[in-house]
Structures are given as structure tokens and as C-alpha cells.
Design an enzyme around this catalytic site. Structure first.
Site, mmCIF file in Angstrom:
data_model
loop_
_atom_site.group_PDB
_atom_site.id
_atom_site.type_symbol
_atom_site.label_atom_id
_atom_site.label_comp_id
_atom_site.label_asym_id
_atom_site.label_seq_id
_atom_site.Cartn_x
_atom_site.Cartn_y
_atom_site.Cartn_z
ATOM 1 N N ARG A 1 1.127 3.693 9.289
ATOM 2 C CA ARG A 1 1.002 2.802 10.444
ATOM 3 C C ARG A 1 2.291 2.027 10.688
ATOM 4 N NH1 ARG A 1 -3.162 -2.138 10.115
ATOM 5 N NH2 ARG A 1 -1.818 -2.505 8.319
ATOM 6 N N SER B 1 -9.236 9.538 -8.856
ATOM 7 C CA SER B 1 -9.047 8.542 -9.914
ATOM 8 C C SER B 1 -7.829 8.862 -10.755
ATOM 9 C CB SER B 1 -10.282 8.468 -10.809
ATOM 10 O OG SER B 1 -10.025 7.564 -11.865
ATOM 11 N N LYS C 1 -17.502 9.051 -7.763
ATOM 12 C CA LYS C 1 -16.334 8.195 -8.075
ATOM 13 C C LYS C 1 -16.784 6.753 -8.332
ATOM 14 C CE LYS C 1 -12.131 6.586 -8.460
ATOM 15 N NZ LYS C 1 -11.770 5.484 -7.692
ATOM 16 N N HIS D 1 -18.203 6.612 -11.713
ATOM 17 C CA HIS D 1 -17.052 6.657 -12.633
ATOM 18 C C HIS D 1 -16.506 5.238 -12.833
ATOM 19 C CE1 HIS D 1 -12.662 6.370 -13.041
ATOM 20 N NE2 HIS D 1 -12.723 7.445 -13.816
ATOM 21 N N ASN D 2 -16.324 4.523 -11.734
ATOM 22 C CA ASN D 2 -15.771 3.168 -11.839
ATOM 23 C C ASN D 2 -16.727 2.213 -12.542
ATOM 24 O OD1 ASN D 2 -13.792 4.359 -10.282
ATOM 25 N ND2 ASN D 2 -13.479 2.558 -9.019
ATOM 26 N N GLU E 1 -16.354 2.860 -16.025
ATOM 27 C CA GLU E 1 -15.036 2.307 -16.401
ATOM 28 C C GLU E 1 -15.158 0.798 -16.707
ATOM 29 O OE1 GLU E 1 -11.865 3.240 -13.515
ATOM 30 O OE2 GLU E 1 -11.398 1.103 -13.529
HETATM 31 P P1 NBP Z 1 -3.988 0.041 0.019
HETATM 32 O O1 NBP Z 1 -5.440 0.096 -0.281
HETATM 33 O O2 NBP Z 1 -3.230 -1.163 -0.359
HETATM 34 O O3 NBP Z 1 -3.793 0.310 1.589
HETATM 35 C C1 NBP Z 1 -2.512 0.231 2.183
HETATM 36 C C2 NBP Z 1 -2.329 1.342 3.196
HETATM 37 O O4 NBP Z 1 -3.338 1.283 4.216
HETATM 38 C C3 NBP Z 1 -0.988 1.181 3.924
HETATM 39 O O5 NBP Z 1 -0.441 2.453 4.113
HETATM 40 C C4 NBP Z 1 -1.428 0.525 5.227
HETATM 41 O O6 NBP Z 1 -0.520 0.710 6.274
HETATM 42 C C5 NBP Z 1 -2.686 1.267 5.490
HETATM 43 N N1 NBP Z 1 -3.528 0.691 6.530
HETATM 44 C C6 NBP Z 1 -4.170 -0.490 6.594
HETATM 45 BR BR1 NBP Z 1 -4.061 -1.784 5.315
HETATM 46 N N2 NBP Z 1 -4.866 -0.667 7.714
HETATM 47 C C7 NBP Z 1 -4.683 0.458 8.402
HETATM 48 C C8 NBP Z 1 -5.150 0.908 9.655
HETATM 49 N N3 NBP Z 1 -5.980 0.164 10.371
HETATM 50 N N4 NBP Z 1 -4.740 2.126 10.101
HETATM 51 C C9 NBP Z 1 -3.915 2.885 9.375
HETATM 52 N N5 NBP Z 1 -3.441 2.518 8.159
HETATM 53 C C10 NBP Z 1 -3.827 1.321 7.684
HETATM 54 O O7 NBP Z 1 -3.247 1.320 -0.604
HETATM 55 P P2 NBP Z 1 -3.419 2.020 -2.039
HETATM 56 O O8 NBP Z 1 -3.494 1.043 -3.153
HETATM 57 O O9 NBP Z 1 -2.379 3.084 -2.066
HETATM 58 O O10 NBP Z 1 -4.856 2.721 -1.938
HETATM 59 C C11 NBP Z 1 -5.152 3.696 -0.958
HETATM 60 C C12 NBP Z 1 -6.605 4.093 -1.131
HETATM 61 O O11 NBP Z 1 -6.785 4.671 -2.416
HETATM 62 C C13 NBP Z 1 -7.566 2.896 -1.053
HETATM 63 O O12 NBP Z 1 -8.762 3.300 -0.461
HETATM 64 C C14 NBP Z 1 -7.803 2.555 -2.505
HETATM 65 O O13 NBP Z 1 -9.037 1.913 -2.703
HETATM 66 C C15 NBP Z 1 -7.772 3.937 -3.133
HETATM 67 N N6 NBP Z 1 -7.429 3.964 -4.558
HETATM 68 C C16 NBP Z 1 -6.476 3.160 -5.049
HETATM 69 C C17 NBP Z 1 -6.156 3.212 -6.397
HETATM 70 C C18 NBP Z 1 -5.067 2.349 -6.972
HETATM 71 O O14 NBP Z 1 -4.893 2.390 -8.199
HETATM 72 N N7 NBP Z 1 -4.320 1.613 -6.160
HETATM 73 C C19 NBP Z 1 -6.822 4.107 -7.241
HETATM 74 C C20 NBP Z 1 -7.781 4.948 -6.685
HETATM 75 C C21 NBP Z 1 -8.075 4.864 -5.348
HETATM 76 P P3 NBP Z 1 0.653 -0.377 6.530
HETATM 77 O O15 NBP Z 1 1.756 0.013 5.622
HETATM 78 O O16 NBP Z 1 0.968 -0.217 7.946
HETATM 79 O O17 NBP Z 1 0.091 -1.735 6.189
#
Ligand code: NBP
Length: 526
Positions: A76, A171, A226, A229-230, A233
Site C-alpha cells: 500500500r 507459522s 492455525k 496451533h497458537n 503455543e
Molecule cells: P502487519 O500485521 O504489521 O501488517 C502490515 C502490512 O499490512 C503492511 O504491509 C501494511 O501496509 C499492510 N496494510 C495495512 Br496495516 N492496512 C492495509 C490495507 N488497508 N490495505 C493494504 N495493506 C494494508 O505485518 P506482518 O507482521 O508482516 O504480518 C502480516 C500477516 O501475517 C498478519 O496477518 C499477521 O497476523 C500474520 N503473521 C504474522 C507473524 C509475525 O510473526 N509477525 C507470524 C504469523 C502470521 P503499509 O506498509 O502501507 O502500512
């Protein structure tokens, strides 16, 4: 000779790149106009698109690319696309795109797009933004931590537009996304044969080349698995924290000494990622102070909500998952830091000390932790069984254990035994009834009792291990005091009860006081 992975990569490339060269015909979609105008003969269609270049998206994009695919990336905030292509993505097979239209125009058909944006509304917003740019048969994959009910809704919604939807649990955090996560896909099964080669090639592998990625089931099944799983966890982490506290406060061991204990445990039946990182955490020294880093961290636990979702689902389906719920509540209790500090000065506890300071205690603690862990997984798998029935998912529990063997946070050696248990008896009611695990429980339960007693006597909180013991004792109890409970319900509310000397399903009411009527309340079950 071509190996299995190369063959899979080749297969997917045949599927996704066998797309003809950029269209010349007049009836092609507007999406390709820009390309046609550019007439770039070297133009390459991307195999897959990835939306959301945050922690997970960036690493997943790199993982897909290094497995031989061309990835079109979009974010975005478009500056992040440039940043990525100029840093970690430099000189790699990525196509940067600045609009959703451009993203869709560079993808080979059927288009495959992995959405890695913040869970919740952003997913819905992106779906509505991208749908007008897609064609029938294209595939949207939501790889975020979406709630399974949202995924059920989105699968239906997207399907009605002719698009296939895959909601997949991923995960392994940042490191897993880059080097091989556990992937739990569900949704529209027609999409599986198309996305399978990509997803299985980037997934963690166990036993050499077995991918921790298999189709889970319809609509929200992948995200449900998933979520569980959490939940497990949360429970695993809480159990480890309790063992740590007993070693720290009960035996007065230093972080270094506890590090050694966890390190040795990791080479036995407790072998797991969480035990391994615990051992490493305890060995870490703060650069500034020279103290053990663990001793400098505030004891207030955060949470993002997936444990709570699991607990809510257990309550809604009426499945006993006390350890998972306990783990959530224990995090909540930790958050009351200032209250706890105040209470510690007001409320007294026990003056007793752990009586047994020997290695024997540490061995018993090891067994108590193992027994508690088994109870926790038994609860998680039982929740999956009830959910499968409720949502009409054809879950394969052996496969689910396999998905969790590598890449994910709860990966552990003993998941191999869980897989064997469900593979040999797919309708196993409860893991505790599998002969292998039943024997371990029978052999270790005394140690769990011993540890629970020691902790209670010394006033050291042990919420999850004692919960495991209570679950074990209640589950193996042929006659619980629920007869009295039913009598109480009937006494004050005429809620009726069943009798041991009558068929199940026949309900009775007693006029307990002689003053009530014979009318019973309508029966209902929650
Ligand atoms: P985040 O959950 O922090 O999300 C950030 C991303 O979402 C950025 O690219 C942001 O774009 C985009 N975004 C948002 Br906020 N609103 C948006 C919208 N309306 N339209 C399009 N893009 C939008 O990122 P993450 O930690 O990489 O996690 C991504 C997914 O994976 C999440 O669902 C998370 O729950 C899941 N997950 C995370 C982990 C972990 O360890 N972090 C593990 C497993 C799963 P921007 O740059 O323009 O703000």
C-alpha cells in the site's frame, strides 16, 4: 536426474508460465494495455503476486523467489516496494508494482496472489480493491492470522465472484517465513492443485523432503488449525515458564544453570523449538549491564488474541481446553503488575522451601512438564475434532501433526508420535487414550503430582501444570460430582436431570422442597 523439489518447481512453472506470451489479440483485457504499449519483448509474467511487504510478506517473498518463482510485489505504501527492491530484493526475480491494477496485469494466469497484510479489515479492504482486476479462476490466498469465521465468510463472498479463495495459516514468524514455515491451507479445494507446488516448495521439510504443508479442509479449516496451533503455543510457553519459575524461585538456580537444564532437556522427549529458544534466552547476557538479559525483562506478558480466540471457540463448542484458557488468563494476570507488587506486600504465602534440592527434583520436573504438555496437546486435538464436526471439515489429524512437525513455533519431536497415534487410529477420541501416550501419562503422573504438591506447599504458582493434572484426573474419573451439580440445577431452576437407572435422554424433575410444582424448565444445552 531431476529431484522432487525441482520437479515440483518445474510443474508449477509449467502451470503458471505456460501462459502464452503477452497478448497481441484485440480482445485482451485492459490490464495488459500498459504492457502492450511498452512492447517489452523481455517481459516476464510473474508466477505469483505478494501484497504486504512488512516482516512476514518480505520474508515470504524472498522464500518464494529463492525457490525458483518470479514474484510480483505490491505494498500500500509504495515506497516500501522501492526500498525492498533496492535492498533485500536487489538483483532477484521480483517485479515491483505500484498499483493493484499493475500488480494484476503482470501476473500469469490463473493469477495467484498472497495477501500478507494486517489481519482484520485491511484484508476485506484489499479484497474489494483487487476483485475488479481479477478473472474467473484466479486465486486469492490470505496468509495472515485471520479469524476462521472471517475466512468462512470471505471464501463464500469471493467465490460468488468466481474467484477461488485460500485462507492459510502460516507459522514460524520472520525466520520461518524466510526459510520454511509450516503452512496450513484451507478454503476452496479447487485452488489446491494450482497453489500446492508453490506452497509446498516454500514450506519447512521434515524427514528429508516431506513438506509441512498439506490441504487442511474447506473454507476456514486452515485458519482454524492455525488458531489451535497458537492456542497450544500459549500453553506450551506457559508450561515452560512454570518449570523456569520452579527452578529459579524454588531451587534458586541462576539463569546459566537453568540454561544447562533446558539444553539437556532439548535432547530428550521434550525436544522442541520452544525448549531450544528458552535455553538460548537464558544464556543471553545484556551488553550494557553484563547481567543475564532474562533478569532485566519486565514480567508483563503481551498477547495478540489467537489464544483468546482458541479459548472462545472451546467455550462455544463445549470442549474442555482448560490449559489453553489458563495460559491466556495467566498472561492477563501478569499484566496486573502494579496490583501484584502491592499484593505481594499485603498477602502472605508459604514459608516452606522445596524439600528436595537434588537432581531427582529436576528429573521429576522434566516428567511433569512432559505429562502436562501431552495433556495440552490432547485438549488441542480434541478441540479440532469437535470443530470438524461443527463446521463439517474432513480434518486429518495425522496430517495436522505433520504440519506442526517443522517450521512452526510448536514444532517438537513428539509430534511424530502424535502423527503415528492418529495414523494408526484416525477416530482416536483423545490422545490420552492412545497406548503410547497413555503409558507415558501413567508412568509420569506421580511426578506431576509430586511437583504440583511441592509448588503448592511453597506457594509458587503453577497454574498450567496443576490444570493439566486436574484435567488428567477428571478425564479418567468415571463418576464426577456432576450428579450433585445437576441436582442443584434442578433444585433451584427445575432444569431436570438424567438418571443412572434410566436410558440417556430421559429427563426427570424432583419437587425437592415439596413446595415447588411438577413443571420442569425446558431443557437446553449450551
Ligand atoms: P502487519 O500485521 O504489521 O501488517 C502490515 C502490512 O499490512 C503492511 O504491509 C501494511 O501496509 C499492510 N496494510 C495495512 Br496495516 N492496512 C492495509 C490495507 N488497508 N490495505 C493494504 N495493506 C494494508 O505485518 P506482518 O507482521 O508482516 O504480518 C502480516 C500477516 O501475517 C498478519 O496477518 C499477521 O497476523 C500474520 N503473521 C504474522 C507473524 C509475525 O510473526 N509477525 C507470524 C504469523 C502470521 P503499509 O506498509 O502501507 O502500512
Amino acid at each position: 536426474m531431476i529431484n522432487r523439489k525441482e520437479k515440483e518447481v518445474q510443474t508449477v512453472l509449467e502451470v503458471v508460465i505456460a501462459e502464452p506470451d503477452p497478448p497481441e489479440e484485440a480482445d485482451e483485457e485492459d490490464n495488459y494495455k500498459e504492457y502492450k504499449m511498452g512492447e517489452d519483448k523481455n517481459f516476464q509474467r510473474a508466477d505469483i503476486g505478494l501484497i504486504g511487504l512488512a516482516v512476514m510478506g518480505e520474508n515470504l517473498a524472498l522464500n518464494i523467489e529463492k525457490n525458483g518463482f518470479c514474484v510480483a510485489v505490491y505494498n500500500r505504501t509504495t515506497q516500501k516496494v522501492d526500498n525492498f527492491l533496492q535492498s533485500r530484493g536487489i538483483n532477484k526475480n521480483f517485479i515491483g508494482t505500484k498499483t493493484v491494477e499493475e500488480l494484476c496485469s503482470v501476473l500469469a494466469k490463473p493469477r495467484k496472489l498472497i495477501i500478507m497484510v494486517k489481519a482484520g479489515n485491511p484484508i476485506d479492504q484489499f479484497i474489494d480493491q483487487v476483485l475488479p482486476c481479477l478473472d474467473e479462476g484466479d486465486i486469492l490466498i490470505d496468509g495472515g492470522n485471520s479469524h476462521y469465521l472471517d475466512t468462512i465468510r470471505r471464501t463464500k463472498y469471493v467465490n460468488e465472484k468466481g474467484i477461488l479463495f485460500v485462507g492459510t495459516g502460516i507459522s514460524g514468524g520472520e525466520e520461518g517465513a524466510l526459510n520454511g514455515p509450516s503452512i496450513m491451507p484451507g478454503g476452496n479445494e479447487d485452488a489446491w492443485s494450482v497453489v500446492k507446488p508453490v506452497l509446498q516448495s516454500i514450506a519447512a521439510k521434515v524427514d528429508g523432503d516431506v513438506p509441512c504443508c498439506e490441504w487442511v479442509g474447506n473454507d476456514g479449516a486452515g485458519h482454524y488449525v492455525k488458531m489451535v496451533h497458537n492456542g497450544i503455543e500459549y500453553s506450551d510457553m506457559q508450561l515452560i515458564c512454570e518449570a523456569y519459575q520452579l527452578l529459579k524461585s524454588g531451587l534458586n538456580l541462576s539463569p546459566g544453570e537453568i540454561h544447562e537444564i533446558f539444553k539437556s532437556w532439548n535432547s530428550g522427549p521434550l525436544n522442541s523449538y520452544l525448549i531450544e529458544i528458552t535455553s538460548e534466552i537464558l544464556d543471553h547476557t545484556d551488553e550494557k549491564t553484563g547481567e543475564a538479559t532474562i533478569d532485566l525483562i519486565l514480567d508483563v506478558a503481551g498477547q495478540k488474541g489467537t489464544g483468546k480466540w482458541t479459548g472462545i471457540s472451546g467455550l462455544e463448542l463445549g470442549v474442555p481446553i482448560p490449559q489453553i484458557v489458563q495460559a491466556v488468563f495467566t498472561r492477563c494476570l501478569s499484566a496486573l503488575k502494579s496490583e501484584r507488587v502491592y499484593a505481594s506486600a499485603v498477602l502472605s504465602g508459604s514459608n516452606q522451601k522445596i524439600s528436595d534440592q537434588s537432581d531427582k527434583f529436576i528429573n521429576k520436573l522434566h516428567n511433569a512438564l512432559y505429562a502436562s504438555k501431552i495433556c495440552s496437546y490432547a485438549q488441542g486435538f480434541q478441540l479440532l475434532k469437535f470443530a470438524a464436526e461443527e463446521f463439517d471439515w474432513d480434518l486429518n489429524y495425522g496430517d495436522i501433526a505433520l504440519l506442526w512437525r517443522g517450521g512452526c513455533i510448536i514444532r517438537a519431536g513428539f509430534l511424530k508420535n502424535i502423527k503415528e497415534a492418529f495414523d494408526s487410529k484416525s477416530d482416536l477420541t483423545n490422545l490420552l487414550l492412545d497406548p503410547y501416550f497413555a503409558k507415558i501419562m501413567i508412568d509420569t503422573q506421580d511426578d506431576l503430582r509430586y511437583i504440583a504438591k511441592q509448588a503448592i506447599d511453597c506457594g509458587i504458582p503453577l497454574p498450567s501444570m496443576t490444570s493439566a493434572l486436574n484435567y488428567y484426573d477428571a478425564y479418567r474419573c468415571a463418576r464426577l460430582p456432576a450428579n450433585l451439580l445437576q441436582a442443584q440445577r434442578d433444585y433451584f431452576g427445575a432444569h431436570t436431570y438424567e438418571r443412572i437407572d434410566k436410558e440417556r435422554g430421559e429427563f426427570f424433575h424432583t419437587n425437592w422442597t415439596g413446595q415447588g410444582g411438577e413443571t420442569a424448565s425446558s431443557s437446553y444445552n449450551v
